[in-house]
Design a protein around this motif. Structure first.
Motif, PDB file in Angstrom:
ATOM      1  N   UNK A 157     -11.224  69.577   2.303  1.00 47.35           N
ATOM      2  CA  UNK A 157     -11.934  68.379   2.792  1.00 47.35           C
ATOM      3  C   UNK A 157     -11.402  67.122   2.127  1.00 47.35           C
ATOM      4  N   UNK A 158     -11.385  67.125   0.758  1.00 50.49           N
ATOM      5  CA  UNK A 158     -11.046  65.901   0.027  1.00 50.49           C
ATOM      6  C   UNK A 158      -9.551  65.580   0.058  1.00 50.49           C
ATOM      7  N   UNK A 159      -8.704  66.620  -0.061  1.00 48.82           N
ATOM      8  CA  UNK A 159      -7.261  66.369  -0.199  1.00 48.82           C
ATOM      9  C   UNK A 159      -6.525  66.296   1.136  1.00 48.82           C
ATOM     10  N   UNK A 160      -7.172  66.763   2.204  1.00 51.57           N
ATOM     11  CA  UNK A 160      -6.452  66.794   3.481  1.00 51.57           C
ATOM     12  C   UNK A 160      -7.238  66.136   4.612  1.00 51.57           C
ATOM     13  N   UNK A 161      -8.472  66.620   4.867  1.00 50.84           N
ATOM     14  CA  UNK A 161      -9.184  66.118   6.050  1.00 50.84           C
ATOM     15  C   UNK A 161      -9.697  64.690   5.854  1.00 50.84           C
ATOM     16  N   UNK A 162     -10.296  64.414   4.702  1.00 44.52           N
ATOM     17  CA  UNK A 162     -10.790  63.053   4.463  1.00 44.52           C
ATOM     18  C   UNK A 162      -9.731  62.155   3.822  1.00 44.52           C
ATOM     19  N   UNK A 163      -8.677  62.781   3.288  1.00 45.56           N
ATOM     20  CA  UNK A 163      -7.621  61.987   2.618  1.00 45.56           C
ATOM     21  C   UNK A 163      -6.871  61.098   3.593  1.00 45.56           C
ATOM     22  N   UNK A 164      -7.131  61.294   4.892  1.00 47.39           N
ATOM     23  CA  UNK A 164      -6.472  60.455   5.910  1.00 47.39           C
ATOM     24  C   UNK A 164      -6.915  58.987   5.785  1.00 47.39           C
ATOM     25  N   UNK A 165      -8.046  58.764   5.094  1.00 45.67           N
ATOM     26  CA  UNK A 165      -8.532  57.384   4.905  1.00 45.67           C
ATOM     27  C   UNK A 165      -7.911  56.721   3.675  1.00 45.67           C
ATOM     28  N   UNK A 166      -7.045  57.446   2.964  1.00 41.65           N
ATOM     29  CA  UNK A 166      -6.337  56.846   1.825  1.00 41.65           C
ATOM     30  C   UNK A 166      -5.262  55.868   2.334  1.00 41.65           C
ATOM     31  N   UNK A 167      -4.779  54.953   1.478  1.00 41.73           N
ATOM     32  CA  UNK A 167      -3.750  53.983   1.918  1.00 41.73           C
ATOM     33  C   UNK A 167      -2.452  54.694   2.335  1.00 41.73           C
ATOM     34  N   UNK A 168      -1.865  54.240   3.468  1.00 48.03           N
ATOM     35  CA  UNK A 168      -0.541  54.708   3.918  1.00 48.03           C
ATOM     36  C   UNK A 168       0.412  53.532   3.780  1.00 48.03           C
ATOM     37  N   UNK A 169       1.691  53.856   3.457  1.00 46.54           N
ATOM     38  CA  UNK A 169       2.702  52.806   3.321  1.00 46.54           C
ATOM     39  C   UNK A 169       3.886  53.143   4.221  1.00 46.54           C
ATOM     40  N   UNK A 170       4.460  52.064   4.762  1.00 45.45           N
ATOM     41  CA  UNK A 170       5.622  52.281   5.631  1.00 45.45           C
ATOM     42  C   UNK A 170       6.811  52.684   4.773  1.00 45.45           C
ATOM     43  N   UNK A 171       7.627  53.597   5.297  1.00 41.17           N
ATOM     44  CA  UNK A 171       8.795  54.065   4.545  1.00 41.17           C
ATOM     45  C   UNK A 171      10.023  54.014   5.442  1.00 41.17           C
ATOM     46  N   UNK A 172      11.179  53.830   4.811  1.00 48.26           N
ATOM     47  CA  UNK A 172      12.412  53.742   5.579  1.00 48.26           C
ATOM     48  C   UNK A 172      12.963  55.142   5.905  1.00 48.26           C
ATOM     49  N   UNK A 173      12.651  56.150   5.028  1.00 45.24           N
ATOM     50  CA  UNK A 173      13.232  57.495   5.225  1.00 45.24           C
ATOM     51  C   UNK A 173      12.371  58.291   6.184  1.00 45.24           C
ATOM     52  N   UNK A 174      12.885  58.666   7.342  1.00 43.52           N
ATOM     53  CA  UNK A 174      12.085  59.365   8.352  1.00 43.52           C
ATOM     54  C   UNK A 174      11.867  60.853   8.067  1.00 43.52           C
ATOM     55  N   UNK A 175      12.703  61.469   7.235  1.00 40.66           N
ATOM     56  CA  UNK A 175      12.646  62.938   7.043  1.00 40.66           C
ATOM     57  C   UNK A 175      11.451  63.377   6.218  1.00 40.66           C
ATOM     58  N   UNK A 176      11.270  64.720   6.167  1.00 40.40           N
ATOM     59  CA  UNK A 176      10.237  65.312   5.306  1.00 40.40           C
ATOM     60  C   UNK A 176       8.960  65.623   6.050  1.00 40.40           C
ATOM     61  N   UNK A 177       8.316  66.721   5.621  1.00 41.48           N
ATOM     62  CA  UNK A 177       7.084  67.161   6.298  1.00 41.48           C
ATOM     63  C   UNK A 177       5.898  66.263   5.978  1.00 41.48           C
ATOM     64  N   UNK A 178       6.025  65.420   4.900  1.00 43.00           N
ATOM     65  CA  UNK A 178       4.893  64.580   4.506  1.00 43.00           C
ATOM     66  C   UNK A 178       4.937  63.203   5.199  1.00 43.00           C
ATOM     67  N   UNK A 179       5.962  62.965   6.040  1.00 41.03           N
ATOM     68  CA  UNK A 179       6.129  61.648   6.679  1.00 41.03           C
ATOM     69  C   UNK A 179       5.479  61.642   8.060  1.00 41.03           C
ATOM     70  N   UNK A 180       4.776  60.522   8.367  1.00 44.94           N
ATOM     71  CA  UNK A 180       4.097  60.372   9.667  1.00 44.94           C
ATOM     72  C   UNK A 180       5.047  59.612  10.613  1.00 44.94           C
ATOM     73  N   UNK A 181       5.283  60.176  11.762  1.00 40.14           N
ATOM     74  CA  UNK A 181       6.107  59.526  12.776  1.00 40.14           C
ATOM     75  C   UNK A 181       5.150  58.891  13.787  1.00 40.14           C
ATOM     76  N   UNK A 182       5.004  57.514  13.690  1.00 34.97           N
ATOM     77  CA  UNK A 182       4.024  56.831  14.533  1.00 34.97           C
ATOM     78  C   UNK A 182       4.707  55.728  15.335  1.00 34.97           C
ATOM     79  N   UNK A 183       4.889  56.022  16.638  1.00 27.65           N
ATOM     80  CA  UNK A 183       5.487  55.027  17.542  1.00 27.65           C
ATOM     81  C   UNK A 183       6.786  54.464  16.982  1.00 27.65           C
ATOM     82  N   UNK A 184       7.660  55.352  16.505  1.00 27.46           N
ATOM     83  CA  UNK A 184       8.962  54.915  16.003  1.00 27.46           C
ATOM     84  C   UNK A 184       8.919  54.358  14.602  1.00 27.46           C
TER      85      UNK A 184
END
Length: 692
Positions: free
Chosen positions: A45-72
């Motif tokens: 719950x805390x580390x995955x389902x609700x953690x979606x409300x934590x701050x996200x930052x844009x990144x230049x590197x597209x690879x990796x399973x932890x990276x979100x691909x959102x509209x390019x």
């Protein structure tokens, strides 16, 4: 008493300590595996389902399973950036109602009430309004933010399944080893109780009915088995579960763990109060059960007498009274269990949840600290698990108390002083018996007074006298069922008190007036299972006492089944089998307790000749009621109120014209041809009543 019973039970538990320890280790592992569930759920719950409300930052590197691909564009959760890795613009995902809103700027404080309208997310923090422009995400867009969480969630699900399998295996192992340990302990306890019964002095059974003894060996040990299986299992698993739960509660939130400790003293007080009443009822219940066993046993043994004298109604009434009292106290236990079982657990559970909610509420209202939803879920889950073992323990309180009472009854029986069992044996003694000024009392009043006589090897000593004169008491002393208060009894000059009882009895044999036969066969009743007595010896003994001809009609011969007490055989057949038994054991001292009293005339002649075979070369004591059977005795002791009033041979005593003479006249009349005329004094003859 409870402490002593607990110590004795612990001592028996140690006989299977290895399997008990293994069961408890498995139990502890199983509890830990079960309690891992809420922690995995909290992480999910805390580390995955609700953690979606934590701050996200844009990144230049597209690879990796932890990276979100959102509209390019590519985003990563703030806590997943490597050290030194460049962070782009911050975005936040906040839930408003059932929708998720993307806000492309930092949000300082996400607490408060949220609402979204016309592209604006409004946060109401106790009247302080903050607004952020935002975009409502579609399901596919929202999933792109959740997608990096799926591997972590799947890993946790896999971990949960591993712990589930471990807990299932441990539960099986715990149940199996605990039950097998309990069976082993009860097997030893039952064997020890039975062995102890064999060692108890004969006089112990004078006051304790057979049914009550049976109840101790069967019902009470079975109740102790419940203690080791159901009670021990529930209480150990309950205590380990509660310890595990409190460890989990303190790990989740130290303050909440402290708040929930109030449950422990409540349960302790509850158990103490419950047992105070339950022990009283259970003591009566177990006692009534053994009395019911005793009356059933007595009724079956005396069924013919009950029917002949038409006492069925009275016997049924006695049984009903006992049964009613048993039911009355069972109902009292039922009321006690109904009042204090599941309902009380629910009350404590509700109280605990109320305390936790009050604590959460006051914390949140004061704004001191807000606990995450994952911690809250895990805490409620763990707290709920606290009451499962409590329910299990409470439901076993009745069995615990009943088992402790039963164990107390078993150990009380085992505390009765028994006769020491001495290994080995002594050589067959000659059988010279001497009583030197022996006096003996069962309780206060002496039943034997100053008894002195000597019986030499090969002699036949007859004991005669009215009922209660002390004939059987002399035999009881000779067998050392009792020891005299005064005087000395010797065999071959050696005081019998200096010899182990088993050694003395090894060379003694007895034939009772009503011989006791055991369930088995005729052969097993002659040998009594003694491996030293061969089949040939059994056949020879039966042939020597003349039993072969009488038993010839039986279909299976020596292997003919014998039911309890030999009720399918005639009195004569039973008596001959007991004669053969005495002969097969080749005793140095033989006791015949009026062995011909219940026999018909034809069989008596056979038995008399068997007696002569039996007596040859042995010291024989005969308790005689029919004086005609002891004419050939070397010495006749006439007993009256515990004293020897006359002694001598048959002819000597008749010539004396005393008490023996009068007894003989009562049985045979004055016209007995074998009575010497000179032996009948005029005074005695004139005063002798005619035979009935």
């Amino acid at each position: 008493m409870h402490n002593n019973v607990a110590k004795s039970l612990f001592k028996y538990a140690l006989t299977a300590k290895n399997t008990f320890i293994l069961a408890l280790i498995m139990l502890a592992i199983g509890v830990a595996a079960q309690l891992a569930g809420p922690f995995i759920a909290r992480a999910m719950i805390d580390d995955h389902m609700l953690a979606i409300e934590q701050p996200f930052f844009e990144t230049k590197s597209p690879g990796g399973s932890e990276t979100v691909d959102f509209n390019g564009r590519y985003f990563k959760r703030g806590d997943r950036f490597a050290e030194g890795e460049a962070k782009g613009d911050e975005v936040r995902l906040l839930q408003a109602g059932t929708s998720f809103i993307l806000i492309e700027q930092p949000v300082a404080d996400i607490s408060g009430t949220r609402s979204f309208q016309d592209g604006i997310l409004t946060l109401d923090q106790n009247g302080q309004i903050t607004q952020y422009p935002g975009k409502k995400l579609s399901s596919s867009e929202l999933f792109s933010f959740y997608k990096p969480e799926i591997p972590g969630i799947m890993k946790l699900v896999g971990l949960y399944l591993v712990f589930l399998v471990i807990s299932i295996i441990m539960e099986f192992g715990k149940t199996y080893w605990l039950q097998s340990s309990a069976n082993k302990v009860i097997q030893k306890l039952r064997m020890d109780v039975y062995a102890h019964i064999q060692r108890l002095p004969v006089h112990f059974f004078d006051n304790l009915p057979a049914g009550k003894v049976v109840s101790r060996v069967t019902n009470d040990t079975e109740a102790v088995k419940d203690l080791f299986i159901a009670v021990l299992s529930n209480f150990f698993s309950g205590i380990i579960n509660m310890l595990g739960v409190y460890v989990a509660l303190f790990l989740l939130d130290f303050r909440l763990g402290l708040v929930c400790l109030f449950v422990v003293p409540i349960i302790w007080a509850w158990v103490v109060l419950y047992r105070k009443f339950a022990t009283k009822y259970n003591t009566i219940i177990r006692s009534r059960l053994s009395e019911i066993n005793a009356i059933i046993n007595e009724s079956i043994q005396g069924m013919s007498i009950i029917r002949i004298f038409r006492r069925e109604e009275q016997t049924r009434k006695e049984f009903e009274d006992l049964n009613d009292d048993y039911m009355k106290h069972q109902n009292k236990m039922l009321n006690l269990n109904a009042l204090t079982s599941h309902n009380l657990v629910n009350v404590i559970r509700s109280l605990a949840f109320a305390v936790v909610l009050w604590f959460f509420g006051s914390e949140q209202l004061s704004g001191v600290g807000i606990i995450s939803l994952g911690v809250l879920y895990a805490f409620v889950d763990v707290l709920g698990r606290l009451f499962q073992p409590i329910t299990g323990m409470v439901n076993q309180l009745a069995a615990l108390d009943s088992s402790m009472v039963s164990a107390g009854r078993v150990f009380t029986l085992m505390d009765e002083p028994g006769e020491a069992v001495t290994d080995g044996s002594m050589p067959r003694y000659k059988g010279n018996v001497e009583f030197k000024d022996v006096s003996f009392a069962y309780k206060q009043e002496y039943v034997l007074k100053h008894i002195s006589f000597e019986a030499k090897q090969g002699q036949t000593i007859a004991l005669v006298g009215h009922t209660g004169s002390g004939k059987s008491s002399i035999i009881n002393l000779l067998f050392r069922f009792y020891d005299p208060q005064k005087g000395v009894i010797t065999i071959d000059g050696q005081p019998i008190k200096d010899l182990p009882k088993q050694w003395i009895r090894q060379h003694m044999g007895i034939v009772l007036q009503d011989p006791y036969l055991f369930t088995g066969t005729i052969a097993s009743n002659v040998s009594l299972g003694d491996e030293r007595i061969s089949r040939e010896r059994i056949e020879k003994a039966l042939e020597d006492v003349g039993a072969t001809r009488i038993l010839a009609h039986l279909p299976k011969g020596l292997d003919e089944p014998v039911v309890e007490r030999g009720s399918t055989l005639s009195a004569g057949e039973r008596q001959l089998i007991s004669f053969a038994r005495a002969l097969a054991y080749d005793p140095a001292i033989l006791i015949l307790d009026e062995a011909t009293a219940n026999i018909d005339t034809e069989t008596e002649a056979l038995i008399q000749s068997a007696l002569e075979v039996l007596k040859r070369g042995r010291t024989t004591f005969i308790i005689a009621h029919r004086l005609s059977t002891i004419r050939s005795a070397d010495q006749i002791l006439v007993l009256h109120r515990g004293e020897i009033v006359e002694h001598g041979s048959h002819d000597e005593l008749l010539a004396r014209g005393g008490r023996y003479y009068q007894m003989y006249q009562l049985q045979h009349g004055t016209s007995d041809a074998k009575t010497p005329a000179s032996a009948i004094p005029a005074s005695a003859a004139s005063s002798t009543p005619s035979p009935a």
